[in-house]
Design a protein around this motif. Structure first.
Motif, PDB file in Angstrom:
ATOM      1  N   VAL A  88       0.835  -1.204   0.000  1.00  0.00           N
ATOM      2  CA  VAL A  88       0.000   0.000   0.000  1.00  0.00           C
ATOM      3  C   VAL A  88       0.871   1.256   0.000  1.00  0.00           C
ATOM      4  O   VAL A  88       0.569   2.243  -0.698  1.00  0.00           O
ATOM      5  N   ALA A  89       1.971   1.234   0.762  1.00  0.00           N
ATOM      6  CA  ALA A  89       2.862   2.395   0.825  1.00  0.00           C
ATOM      7  C   ALA A  89       3.477   2.687  -0.539  1.00  0.00           C
ATOM      8  O   ALA A  89       3.577   3.861  -0.958  1.00  0.00           O
ATOM      9  N   GLN A  90       3.870   1.649  -1.271  1.00  0.00           N
ATOM     10  CA  GLN A  90       4.452   1.866  -2.597  1.00  0.00           C
ATOM     11  C   GLN A  90       3.407   2.397  -3.580  1.00  0.00           C
ATOM     12  O   GLN A  90       3.697   3.267  -4.404  1.00  0.00           O
ATOM     13  N   ALA A  91       2.187   1.866  -3.492  1.00  0.00           N
ATOM     14  CA  ALA A  91       1.118   2.361  -4.358  1.00  0.00           C
ATOM     15  C   ALA A  91       0.809   3.823  -4.061  1.00  0.00           C
ATOM     16  O   ALA A  91       0.625   4.640  -4.984  1.00  0.00           O
ATOM     17  N   ALA A  92       0.772   4.171  -2.764  1.00  0.00           N
ATOM     18  CA  ALA A  92       0.482   5.562  -2.374  1.00  0.00           C
ATOM     19  C   ALA A  92       1.585   6.506  -2.842  1.00  0.00           C
ATOM     20  O   ALA A  92       1.309   7.638  -3.273  1.00  0.00           O
ATOM     21  N   ALA A  93       2.835   6.050  -2.763  1.00  0.00           N
ATOM     22  CA  ALA A  93       3.951   6.894  -3.195  1.00  0.00           C
ATOM     23  C   ALA A  93       3.867   7.183  -4.694  1.00  0.00           C
ATOM     24  O   ALA A  93       4.118   8.313  -5.140  1.00  0.00           O
ATOM     25  N   LEU A  94       3.507   6.176  -5.484  1.00  0.00           N
ATOM     26  CA  LEU A  94       3.381   6.378  -6.929  1.00  0.00           C
ATOM     27  C   LEU A  94       2.197   7.285  -7.267  1.00  0.00           C
ATOM     28  O   LEU A  94       2.274   8.105  -8.189  1.00  0.00           O
ATOM     29  N   LEU A  95       1.105   7.154  -6.525  1.00  0.00           N
ATOM     30  CA  LEU A  95      -0.035   8.051  -6.739  1.00  0.00           C
ATOM     31  C   LEU A  95       0.351   9.486  -6.412  1.00  0.00           C
ATOM     32  O   LEU A  95      -0.034  10.430  -7.125  1.00  0.00           O
ATOM     33  N   LEU A  96       1.119   9.671  -5.350  1.00  0.00           N
ATOM     34  CA  LEU A  96       1.598  11.002  -4.985  1.00  0.00           C
ATOM     35  C   LEU A  96       2.459  11.589  -6.099  1.00  0.00           C
ATOM     36  O   LEU A  96       2.373  12.790  -6.400  1.00  0.00           O
ATOM     37  N   LEU A  97       3.268  10.748  -6.732  1.00  0.00           N
ATOM     38  CA  LEU A  97       4.114  11.216  -7.826  1.00  0.00           C
ATOM     39  C   LEU A  97       3.267  11.670  -9.014  1.00  0.00           C
ATOM     40  O   LEU A  97       3.557  12.696  -9.655  1.00  0.00           O
ATOM     41  N   VAL A  98       2.207  10.945  -9.293  1.00  0.00           N
ATOM     42  CA  VAL A  98       1.327  11.303 -10.409  1.00  0.00           C
ATOM     43  C   VAL A  98       0.616  12.626 -10.131  1.00  0.00           C
ATOM     44  O   VAL A  98       0.443  13.455 -11.045  1.00  0.00           O
ATOM     45  N   TYR A 171       4.754   8.416 -19.164  1.00  0.00           N
ATOM     46  CA  TYR A 171       5.217   8.101 -17.805  1.00  0.00           C
ATOM     47  C   TYR A 171       4.060   7.921 -16.830  1.00  0.00           C
ATOM     48  O   TYR A 171       4.082   7.038 -15.981  1.00  0.00           O
ATOM     49  N   THR A 172       3.055   8.772 -16.949  1.00  0.00           N
ATOM     50  CA  THR A 172       1.930   8.681 -16.016  1.00  0.00           C
ATOM     51  C   THR A 172       1.262   7.323 -16.092  1.00  0.00           C
ATOM     52  O   THR A 172       0.933   6.713 -15.066  1.00  0.00           O
ATOM     53  N   ALA A 173       1.081   6.809 -17.291  1.00  0.00           N
ATOM     54  CA  ALA A 173       0.474   5.486 -17.455  1.00  0.00           C
ATOM     55  C   ALA A 173       1.348   4.406 -16.824  1.00  0.00           C
ATOM     56  O   ALA A 173       0.841   3.482 -16.170  1.00  0.00           O
ATOM     57  N   ALA A 174       2.654   4.522 -17.000  1.00  0.00           N
ATOM     58  CA  ALA A 174       3.573   3.534 -16.412  1.00  0.00           C
ATOM     59  C   ALA A 174       3.467   3.541 -14.889  1.00  0.00           C
ATOM     60  O   ALA A 174       3.436   2.478 -14.245  1.00  0.00           O
ATOM     61  N   PHE A 175       3.394   4.738 -14.295  1.00  0.00           N
ATOM     62  CA  PHE A 175       3.291   4.826 -12.836  1.00  0.00           C
ATOM     63  C   PHE A 175       1.956   4.274 -12.329  1.00  0.00           C
ATOM     64  O   PHE A 175       1.899   3.618 -11.285  1.00  0.00           O
ATOM     65  N   LEU A 176       0.890   4.559 -13.063  1.00  0.00           N
ATOM     66  CA  LEU A 176      -0.424   4.056 -12.652  1.00  0.00           C
ATOM     67  C   LEU A 176      -0.506   2.531 -12.786  1.00  0.00           C
ATOM     68  O   LEU A 176      -1.123   1.860 -11.948  1.00  0.00           O
ATOM     69  N   VAL A 177       0.133   1.980 -13.808  1.00  0.00           N
ATOM     70  CA  VAL A 177       0.183   0.523 -13.957  1.00  0.00           C
ATOM     71  C   VAL A 177       0.920  -0.089 -12.776  1.00  0.00           C
ATOM     72  O   VAL A 177       0.481  -1.080 -12.183  1.00  0.00           O
ATOM     73  N   ASP A 178       2.052   0.505 -12.414  1.00  0.00           N
ATOM     74  CA  ASP A 178       2.826  -0.001 -11.281  1.00  0.00           C
ATOM     75  C   ASP A 178       2.028   0.105  -9.988  1.00  0.00           C
ATOM     76  O   ASP A 178       2.028  -0.818  -9.161  1.00  0.00           O
ATOM     77  N   MET A 179       1.329   1.228  -9.810  1.00  0.00           N
ATOM     78  CA  MET A 179       0.498   1.402  -8.615  1.00  0.00           C
ATOM     79  C   MET A 179      -0.565   0.304  -8.536  1.00  0.00           C
ATOM     80  O   MET A 179      -0.801  -0.289  -7.469  1.00  0.00           O
ATOM     81  N   ALA A 180      -1.179   0.000  -9.661  1.00  0.00           N
ATOM     82  CA  ALA A 180      -2.213  -1.038  -9.688  1.00  0.00           C
ATOM     83  C   ALA A 180      -1.632  -2.412  -9.342  1.00  0.00           C
ATOM     84  O   ALA A 180      -2.280  -3.211  -8.654  1.00  0.00           O
ATOM     85  N   THR A 181      -0.404  -2.685  -9.787  1.00  0.00           N
ATOM     86  CA  THR A 181       0.196  -3.996  -9.487  1.00  0.00           C
ATOM     87  C   THR A 181       0.454  -4.159  -7.989  1.00  0.00           C
ATOM     88  O   THR A 181       0.285  -5.252  -7.441  1.00  0.00           O
ATOM     89  N   PHE A 182       0.838  -3.082  -7.322  1.00  0.00           N
ATOM     90  CA  PHE A 182       1.047  -3.161  -5.875  1.00  0.00           C
ATOM     91  C   PHE A 182      -0.270  -3.372  -5.128  1.00  0.00           C
ATOM     92  O   PHE A 182      -0.317  -4.090  -4.128  1.00  0.00           O
ATOM     93  N   LEU A 183      -1.327  -2.756  -5.610  1.00  0.00           N
ATOM     94  CA  LEU A 183      -2.630  -2.946  -4.971  1.00  0.00           C
ATOM     95  C   LEU A 183      -3.134  -4.382  -5.167  1.00  0.00           C
ATOM     96  O   LEU A 183      -3.736  -4.963  -4.258  1.00  0.00           O
ATOM     97  N   VAL A 184      -2.865  -4.959  -6.338  1.00  0.00           N
ATOM     98  CA  VAL A 184      -3.227  -6.360  -6.571  1.00  0.00           C
ATOM     99  C   VAL A 184      -2.480  -7.260  -5.597  1.00  0.00           C
ATOM    100  O   VAL A 184      -3.061  -8.180  -5.003  1.00  0.00           O
TER     101      VAL A 184
END
Length: 484
Positions: A88-98, A171-184
């Motif tokens: 969750v922390a990694q997903a939140a960090a990527l969302l913050l970056l976006v 880049y935004t799409a790449a970060f959102l994809v990564d965020m989704a993988t952490f949530l999964v």
């Protein structure tokens, strides 16, 4: 009925572990995708190559600190809770970056680097140390092979698709994809039949737990806070003393650190060597090498799983040493300028040897008792991050002066030398155990007075040593394999 219940429990454990590994593989895909995307994004935002190096340094430093703190974190929180919140922390960090405004992008990038480095290390330490509790005894090698296979395939997919995702989607799409993988991955953690809350009871959450008071029994007059502080001060040194007391564990972790330094050498040298081979298409050699490497890694996992299922044994400590020698040797040969066909075979063998070392090392540490196991994996993560981080700095400087073959040869050559020392130590320990078993078998047969006197003497020693460790005798391939 009892056998049927046990079989059903084992099947449920295996199914839930497979789901967790699937989630881990998905998050690994996102991680490797962002290894490329984030590095490119750092350079795009800062327009400085130095910033890319600092970004990686922050990530490794955060992982280093997290490795030191892992045992303390797991002493307070359950493995399930740590793995869940790490994702969750990694997903939140990527969302913050976006969502970060343009003026805050640079600072946010380095914050993301720290969060991803620390959370990723905590997740891996927790996962590796918790596998014996998830799958039960005798299933370590299978579980580790499945985990390594998933990560290897995710690495290839992440690296292979990173250019396409960034080029076509941004880049935004790449970060959102990564965020989704952490949530999964976080969702798959929730399915584990483990508690989410603190690992210890409420009575141990404060400074004056019953255990702390009990451990200081008979030491009155120090005040209410004195014993608690003293108990907390003694925990870390005691853990380090325990780690040092396990045969060859210190040498094993040191070899893992040197191996990480060797890994930094071929990771840094591959782009340089590939450019020398084909300046117009430098990505070809790197892509082919890593794809074949991953194939070798996955294939060896299938072999290990079948070997373990057929024999009921794991490759153990000796397999780690021999695998390290084979892996380092093949990586050196990969830069020797051999024909393409030979290099492809070498890459396949390098991946197989790398997979063997990963599984044997992890399986060996998992034979340790639970508290010691956590400290061992935390220490290992710290040493690996240190070796890789220092290696990246030293290797990057060396590649400006020396050829890729010489740089990789020195780094992996050091790993081979230490691995030879390690293998000799393991074999010597096994030989000592075999001699002792023969002596014990001979002493069972009644004979001379000298033998009876020796038996009596050993009986007295046995009384004094009861509870000091596992009994000698029988074949062991766990943490005590090289005792003596």
């Amino acid at each position: 009925m009892t056998s049927g219940t046990a079989s059903g429990t084992a099947a449920l454990q295996e199914r839930r572990y497979r789901i967790l590994v699937t989630g881990y593989a998905i998050s690994s895909y996102g991680t490797f995708l962002n290894v490329v995307a984030l590095s490119l994004y750092v350079y795009a935002v800062t327009d400085r190559a130095l910033a890319v190096g600092v970004f990686m340094a922050v990530r490794l430093a955060a992982g280093f600190v997290a490795g030191l703190a892992a045992a303390a974190v797991l002493a307070r929180w359950s493995p399930k809770g740590v793995m869940f919140w790490a994702n969750v922390a990694q997903a939140a960090a990527l969302l913050l970056l976006v969502l970060a405004p343009d003026g805050f992008r640079t600072g946010t990038l380095f914050a993301v680097s720290a969060v991803v480095g620390a959370s990723g290390t905590l997740f891996m330490v927790t996962l590796r140390s918790s596998i014996p509790d998830m799958v039960g005894e005798g299933r370590h090698t299978w579980a580790n092979s499945l985990m390594v296979s998933g990560r290897s395939m995710a690495m290839v997919a992440g690296f292979a698709s990173s250019g396409v995702v960034v080029s076509l989607l941004g880049y935004t799409a790449a970060f959102l994809v990564d965020m989704a993988t952490f949530l999964v991955c976080a969702l798959t953690v929730l399915l584990l039949p483990m508690p989410m809350g603190p690992a210890r009871g409420d009575d141990e959450s404060d400074g004056d737990s019953d255990d702390e008071k009990g451990s200081q029994g008979g030491q009155g007059g120090e005040g209410a806070d004195g014993p608690g502080r003293e108990a907390r001060r003694r925990r870390v040194p005691a853990a380090l003393v325990a780690l040092g007391a396990v045969p060859v564990l210190g040498l094993m972790v040191a070899l893992r650190g040197i191996d990480a330094l060797g890994s930094s050498s071929h990771n840094a040298a591959l782009p340089v060597y590939s450019t020398e081979l084909d300046a117009d298409n430098p990505a070809v050699f790197v892509s082919v090498f890593w794809c074949v490497w991953a194939l070798g890694n996955v294939l060896v996992q299938q072999v290990l799983q079948r070997y373990t299922k057929r024999t009921g044994r794991s490759v153990g400590a000796l397999g780690f040493g021999l695998g390290t020698i084979a892996m380092s040797g093949t990586f050196i040969l990969a830069f020797a300028g051999l024909p393409w066909a030979a290099t492809v075979v070498i890459a396949l063998l390098a991946g197989a040897a790398d997979g063997l070392t990963e599984v044997s090392y992890t399986s060996h540490l998992q034979t340790l008792p639970s508290p010691l196991r956590t400290h061992a994996f935390g220490l290992s993560a710290t040493v690996e991050n240190l070796g890789f981080g220092v290696g990246m700095i030293v290797v990057a400087a060396a590649l400006d002066v020396f050829t890729p073959l010489s740089v990789v040869g020195v780094a992996h050559g050091a790993a081979i030398v230490l691995a030879l020392v390690y293998v000799a130590r393991v074999l010597r320990g096994r030989g000592a155990e075999q001699v002792q078993e023969v002596q014990e078998a001979q002493e069972v047969v009644p004979g001379s007075e000298a033998r009876e006197g020796k038996q009596g003497k050993q009986g007295e020693q046995g009384k004094g040593e009861s509870g000091a460790g596992p009994a000698r005798g029988g074949h062991r391939d766990g943490a005590e394999v090289s005792g003596g």
